[in-house]
Design a protein around this motif. Structure first.
Motif, PDB file in Angstrom:
ATOM      1  N   LEU A  19       0.837  -1.201   0.000  1.00 49.52           N
ATOM      2  CA  LEU A  19       0.000   0.000   0.000  1.00 49.52           C
ATOM      3  C   LEU A  19       0.872   1.251   0.000  1.00 49.52           C
ATOM      4  N   PRO A  20       0.702   2.123  -1.012  1.00 45.82           N
ATOM      5  CA  PRO A  20       1.429   3.406  -1.011  1.00 45.82           C
ATOM      6  C   PRO A  20       0.672   4.403  -0.145  1.00 45.82           C
ATOM      7  N   LEU A  21       1.004   4.461   1.113  1.00 45.98           N
ATOM      8  CA  LEU A  21       0.206   5.161   2.118  1.00 45.98           C
ATOM      9  C   LEU A  21       0.103   6.654   1.845  1.00 45.98           C
ATOM     10  N   ALA A  53       5.785   8.100   1.162  1.00 49.02           N
ATOM     11  CA  ALA A  53       6.274   9.153   0.257  1.00 49.02           C
ATOM     12  C   ALA A  53       6.340   8.678  -1.197  1.00 49.02           C
ATOM     13  N   GLY A  54       5.298   7.903  -1.580  1.00 45.47           N
ATOM     14  CA  GLY A  54       5.157   7.610  -3.008  1.00 45.47           C
ATOM     15  C   GLY A  54       4.353   8.711  -3.669  1.00 45.47           C
ATOM     16  N   THR A  55       3.876   8.452  -4.868  1.00 39.44           N
ATOM     17  CA  THR A  55       3.026   9.441  -5.534  1.00 39.44           C
ATOM     18  C   THR A  55       1.816   9.752  -4.670  1.00 39.44           C
ATOM     19  N   THR A  56       1.187   8.696  -4.172  1.00 38.05           N
ATOM     20  CA  THR A  56      -0.015   8.848  -3.340  1.00 38.05           C
ATOM     21  C   THR A  56       0.306   9.539  -2.024  1.00 38.05           C
ATOM     22  N   GLY A  57       1.545   9.430  -1.597  1.00 36.74           N
ATOM     23  CA  GLY A  57       1.993  10.099  -0.374  1.00 36.74           C
ATOM     24  C   GLY A  57       2.397  11.543  -0.585  1.00 36.74           C
ATOM     25  N   HIS A 114      13.907   1.296  -1.241  1.00 39.89           N
ATOM     26  CA  HIS A 114      13.484   2.551  -1.871  1.00 39.89           C
ATOM     27  C   HIS A 114      12.678   2.255  -3.123  1.00 39.89           C
ATOM     28  N   LEU A 115      11.667   3.074  -3.360  1.00 37.35           N
ATOM     29  CA  LEU A 115      10.947   3.074  -4.638  1.00 37.35           C
ATOM     30  C   LEU A 115      11.387   4.351  -5.350  1.00 37.35           C
ATOM     31  N   ILE A 116      12.107   4.204  -6.452  1.00 38.42           N
ATOM     32  CA  ILE A 116      12.724   5.373  -7.091  1.00 38.42           C
ATOM     33  C   ILE A 116      12.188   5.533  -8.506  1.00 38.42           C
ATOM     34  N   ASN A 148       8.627   2.747 -12.930  1.00 35.73           N
ATOM     35  CA  ASN A 148       8.502   3.141 -14.337  1.00 35.73           C
ATOM     36  C   ASN A 148       7.085   3.635 -14.595  1.00 35.73           C
ATOM     37  N   ILE A 149       6.929   4.957 -14.748  1.00 31.26           N
ATOM     38  CA  ILE A 149       5.589   5.533 -14.925  1.00 31.26           C
ATOM     39  C   ILE A 149       5.662   6.653 -15.956  1.00 31.26           C
ATOM     40  N   PRO A 150       5.715   6.277 -17.236  1.00 32.76           N
ATOM     41  CA  PRO A 150       5.924   7.265 -18.312  1.00 32.76           C
ATOM     42  C   PRO A 150       4.901   8.396 -18.341  1.00 32.76           C
ATOM     43  N   ALA A 174      10.715  -3.938 -10.158  1.00 31.79           N
ATOM     44  CA  ALA A 174      10.144  -2.764 -10.817  1.00 31.79           C
ATOM     45  C   ALA A 174       8.700  -2.604 -10.379  1.00 31.79           C
ATOM     46  N   LYS A 175       8.332  -1.353 -10.150  1.00 31.90           N
ATOM     47  CA  LYS A 175       6.916  -1.025 -10.044  1.00 31.90           C
ATOM     48  C   LYS A 175       6.519  -0.580 -11.437  1.00 31.90           C
ATOM     49  N   ASP A 176       5.713  -1.391 -12.076  1.00 32.61           N
ATOM     50  CA  ASP A 176       5.449  -1.254 -13.503  1.00 32.61           C
ATOM     51  C   ASP A 176       4.157  -0.487 -13.747  1.00 32.61           C
ATOM     52  N   THR A 199       2.750  -4.505 -10.318  1.00 29.71           N
ATOM     53  CA  THR A 199       2.011  -3.498 -11.070  1.00 29.71           C
ATOM     54  C   THR A 199       1.634  -2.336 -10.175  1.00 29.71           C
ATOM     55  N   GLY A 200       1.646  -1.150 -10.756  1.00 26.78           N
ATOM     56  CA  GLY A 200       1.178   0.060 -10.066  1.00 26.78           C
ATOM     57  C   GLY A 200      -0.011   0.658 -10.792  1.00 26.78           C
ATOM     58  N   GLU A 201      -0.554  -0.172 -11.712  1.00 28.10           N
ATOM     59  CA  GLU A 201      -1.732   0.276 -12.472  1.00 28.10           C
ATOM     60  C   GLU A 201      -2.958  -0.386 -11.839  1.00 28.10           C
ATOM     61  N   ALA A 216       1.560  -6.124  -6.416  1.00 23.85           N
ATOM     62  CA  ALA A 216       1.083  -4.796  -6.814  1.00 23.85           C
ATOM     63  C   ALA A 216       1.326  -3.780  -5.709  1.00 23.85           C
ATOM     64  N   ILE A 217       1.416  -2.523  -6.139  1.00 24.72           N
ATOM     65  CA  ILE A 217       1.466  -1.385  -5.212  1.00 24.72           C
ATOM     66  C   ILE A 217       0.293  -0.512  -5.618  1.00 24.72           C
ATOM     67  N   LEU A 218      -0.788  -0.538  -4.866  1.00 27.07           N
ATOM     68  CA  LEU A 218      -2.049   0.045  -5.321  1.00 27.07           C
ATOM     69  C   LEU A 218      -2.611   1.054  -4.326  1.00 27.07           C
ATOM     70  N   ALA A 219      -2.770   2.295  -4.769  1.00 20.00           N
ATOM     71  CA  ALA A 219      -3.368   3.325  -3.907  1.00 20.00           C
ATOM     72  C   ALA A 219      -4.821   2.973  -3.578  1.00 20.00           C
ATOM     73  N   LEU A 257     -12.022   6.185  -7.515  1.00 21.67           N
ATOM     74  CA  LEU A 257     -10.926   6.738  -6.710  1.00 21.67           C
ATOM     75  C   LEU A 257      -9.896   7.473  -7.564  1.00 21.67           C
ATOM     76  N   PHE A 258      -9.954   7.251  -8.894  1.00 22.14           N
ATOM     77  CA  PHE A 258      -9.022   7.940  -9.785  1.00 22.14           C
ATOM     78  C   PHE A 258      -9.740   8.906 -10.720  1.00 22.14           C
ATOM     79  N   ALA A 259     -11.001   9.256 -10.370  1.00 17.77           N
ATOM     80  CA  ALA A 259     -11.790  10.151 -11.236  1.00 17.77           C
ATOM     81  C   ALA A 259     -11.189  11.555 -11.293  1.00 17.77           C
TER      82      ALA A 259
HETATM   83  O1  LIG Z   1       1.617   6.184  -4.892  1.00 20.68           O
HETATM   84  C1  LIG Z   1       1.995   5.424  -5.768  1.00 20.68           C
HETATM   85  O2  LIG Z   1       3.137   5.019  -5.834  1.00 20.68           O
HETATM   86  C2  LIG Z   1       1.034   5.048  -6.813  1.00 20.68           C
HETATM   87  N1  LIG Z   1       0.866   5.885  -7.774  1.00 20.68           N
HETATM   88  C3  LIG Z   1       0.095   5.599  -8.938  1.00 20.68           C
HETATM   89  C4  LIG Z   1      -0.335   6.928  -9.494  1.00 20.68           C
HETATM   90  O3  LIG Z   1      -0.910   7.715  -8.729  1.00 20.68           O
HETATM   91  O4  LIG Z   1      -0.066   7.171 -10.668  1.00 20.68           O
HETATM   92  C5  LIG Z   1      -1.070   4.717  -8.630  1.00 20.68           C
HETATM   93  C6  LIG Z   1      -0.703   3.550  -7.817  1.00 20.68           C
HETATM   94  O5  LIG Z   1      -1.900   3.099  -7.196  1.00 20.68           O
HETATM   95  C7  LIG Z   1       0.277   3.793  -6.722  1.00 20.68           C
END
Ligand SMILES: O=C(O)C1=N[C@H](C(=O)O)C[C@H](O)C1
Length: 307
Positions: A19-21, A53-57, A114-116, A148-150, A174-176, A199-201, A216-219, A257-259
């Motif tokens: 979980l990306p908190l 401290a991921g994207t969701t963080g 680390h997730l980089i 990897n998130i182009p 890899a978080k793909d 997967t991060g999708e 998976a790493i899923l927000a 949740l991604f609207a």
């Molecule tokens: O926080 C993350 O890392 C994630 N970011 C993705 C995004 O927001 O593009 C989605 C994923 O659920 C986890």
């Protein structure tokens, strides 16, 4: 902290559901009370790990002192509760030298890796990406997951480059989020032992596990967490009907949740359900629109009625 070697890499490469908190804020500051409540809540549910401290963080809006406090409080609450949940720390930037220096400074932090993210905006070549992550691997005492998130960074690290990097003992996966099912399937097929593809999708969670992803790493797993875990467990025991049924129960939740830009909807949901004391975000991220708030309220009420 054990430094990965080729021999033990399989023991440290992340697997399962992480979980990306979200990072809770209140009155503009890190909300440590809500953070501890989140750790106590998610620490009991059967997750395989947390990413801070991921994207969701909202990592790009945290300063170094806040990031340190985020890790300290999370690790302290996990210890207080007796939870054995690994913490990965998100890191991003486009200056290799600066990131390498930062990684050296994090050597003794209580994290498992680390997730980089790939360097953003400058759009380096594949050779540049390989050189970048090799320097980071040399600089990090902790294992590294390449993110990897182009669609966010503007650059895709192709499978040839990724597989060259997979030869480094402390690059453990890899978080793909490449957005290309064919690229994802090929990476899963060609990945070496001890290199995980997560997967991060969120919308591709079921498809990715079907293709053989390691997790998976899923927000979106902040909500209905048990269902996301049920899918992981159904795949692990080879029960495809159960995995499909659990996934179909989430069909409406993930797009909801991604609207609007993540993590606004997730923070609203956690605030409305009492897990955090405020749904605050930091600019440039903004709270959900009034229209989405109505849709989320409806989903929350339906979830409560079904409970
Ligand atoms: O926080 C993350 O890392 C994630 N970011 C993705 C995004 O927001 O593009 C989605 C994923 O659920 C986890």
């Amino acid at each position: 902290m054990e430094i990965p070697s080729s021999a033990n890499r399989s023991q440290v490469s992340p697997q399962g559901l992480w979980l990306p908190l979200i990072t809770p804020f209140r009155d503009g500051a890190l909300d440590e009370t809500s953070l501890r409540r989140l750790i106590r809540h998610y620490g009991t549910l059967g997750l395989d790990g947390l990413v801070l401290a991921g994207t969701t963080g909202e990592s790009l809006t945290l300063d170094e002192d806040e990031t340190q406090r985020l890790v300290e409080v999370s690790a302290d609450e996990l210890a207080r509760q007796g939870y054995r949940l690994p913490l990965y720390l998100g890191l991003s930037g486009s200056n290799t030298r600066k990131l390498a220096k930062r990684l050296h400074s994090l050597a003794d932090w209580p994290i498992a890796g680390h997730l980089i993210a790939c360097p953003y905006y400058s759009r380096p070549s594949q050779a540049g990406l390989i050189a970048h992550f090799r320097v980071l691997a040399d600089s990090s005492r902790h294992p590294i997951l390449i993110y990897n998130i182009p669609y966010r960074t503007g650059v895709n690290i192709g499978n040839e480059a990724m597989l060259q990097l997979a030869e480094r003992a402390n690059i453990v996966g890899a978080k793909d989020c490449c957005g290309d099912p064919a690229q994802s399937a090929e990476l899963i097929r060609r990945r070496p032992p001890g290199f995980s593809v997560l997967t991060g999708e969120d919308a591709f969670y079921h498809a990715a596990l079907t293709a053989g992803a390691d997790g998976a790493i899923l927000a979106s797993a902040h909500v209905e967490t048990a269902s996301f875990i049920a899918i992981r467990d159904a795949f692990a025991r080879g029960d495809e009907p159960a995995a499909g049924a659990a996934w179909r129960s989430l069909t409406d939740l993930v797009p909801l949740l991604f609207a609007e830009p993540n993590p606004a909807a997730i923070k609203y949901w956690l605030w409305r359900t009492g897990l955090i004391d405020s749904g605050e975000l930091r600019l440039p991220m903004t709270p959900v629109s009034a229209a989405l708030a109505v849709r989320l309220d409806g989903a929350i009420d339906r979830m409560k009625s079904a409970a």
